[in-house]
Write an enzyme that holds these catalytic residues in place. Structure first.
Site, PDB file in Angstrom:
ATOM      1  CE1 TYR A   1      -3.300   2.919   0.564  1.00  0.00           C
ATOM      2  CE2 TYR A   1      -1.688   3.498   2.338  1.00  0.00           C
ATOM      3  CZ  TYR A   1      -2.557   3.949   1.576  1.00  0.00           C
ATOM      4  OH  TYR A   1      -3.352   5.067   2.257  1.00  0.00           O
ATOM      5  CG  HIS A   2       3.130   2.948  -2.351  1.00  0.00           C
ATOM      6  ND1 HIS A   2       3.645   3.028  -1.106  1.00  0.00           N
ATOM      7  CD2 HIS A   2       3.344   2.830  -3.059  1.00  0.00           C
ATOM      8  CE1 HIS A   2       5.457   2.084  -1.565  1.00  0.00           C
ATOM      9  NE2 HIS A   2       4.992   1.482  -2.648  1.00  0.00           N
TER      10      HIS A   2
ATOM     11  CB  CYS B   1       5.205  -7.910   2.128  1.00  0.00           C
ATOM     12  SG  CYS B   1       5.556  -5.385   1.672  1.00  0.00           S
TER      13      CYS B   1
END
Length: 220
Positions: A80-81, A176
């Site tokens: 996520y960003h 991840c």
């Protein structure tokens, strides 16, 4: 623009669309390879989105908010960003700095850990788990993520440190690919430090990171 040891140090004030950043990275890496541009350290944020690495498993993407999902071309799984996360893209020429990809990744981890230590957060690597972690045992949580690609010995992508993002957004993925541990941030750890404070810590740690890539044991 600032230049440190002939490397451009760039900070983008407004969130950068992911597709734009990816295109800029690819173009810059090609120019570095051709010798027509400086290497680049790029500090930025993205709007809320997910990126899929080359090992991404669709079963690990839930995305209840309907955020965009981008193919990143880097190693790893889903990440996520979003706003409140300091993303650092690292475009360096490993032909000049030692053709040691494992050493490069280890150096990035050390740079993150050193910067967080300056900010009063004790972070560490965890054997068998990618990323940078804080806490112990059941309280261990991820505060930083890494994902890199090396193309013709020029590095792309980099790492992200959670400063003050909306941590609920991470529930849209298995970050991840690691489901057993949570995600944290500087804000959640009680450190009310803005992006500029994080940037200053990263800048102070940059030269030691760079020097570590140029050690005598590296291949020239």
């Amino acid at each position: 623009m600032e230049v440190i040891d002939d490397i451009e140090w760039r900070v983008s004030a407004a969130p950068v669309p992911y597709a734009d950043a990816l295109a800029e990275m690819e173009a810059r890496a090609a120019a570095v390879r051709e010798g027509t541009a400086r290497e680049l350290i790029w500090l930025l944020e993205h709007p809320p989105l997910f990126t899929a690495g080359t090992s991404a498993d669709p079963a690990e993407l839930f995305n209840p908010h309907g955020f965009p999902v981008h193919q990143a071309g880097r190693g790893g799984r889903y990440t996520y960003h979003g706003p409140g996360q300091r993303i650092v893209y690292v475009i360096l020429d490993l032909d000049r700095r030692g053709r040691d990809i494992r050493g490069f990744v280890h150096g990035l981890e050390g740079w993150m850990i050193a910067a967080l230590a300056q900010l009063g957060v004790a972070a560490h690597r965890a054997p068998g788990r990618i990323g940078i972690w804080v806490g112990e045992g059941a309280d261990e949580s991820k505060i930083g993520a890494l994902g890199v690609r090396v193309k013709r010995w020029v590095t792309l992508h980099g790492f992200a440190i959670n400063v003050s993002p909306d941590l609920s957004h991470f529930s849209g993925i298995v970050p991840c690919g690691i489901a057993e541990f949570g995600v944290t941030s500087l804000a959640k750890e009680g450190k009310q430090i803005g992006l500029t404070g994080v940037d200053a810590a990263l800048k102070r740690g940059f030269q030691p990171f760079l020097n570590g890539l140029q050690g005598p044991s590296k291949v020239s």
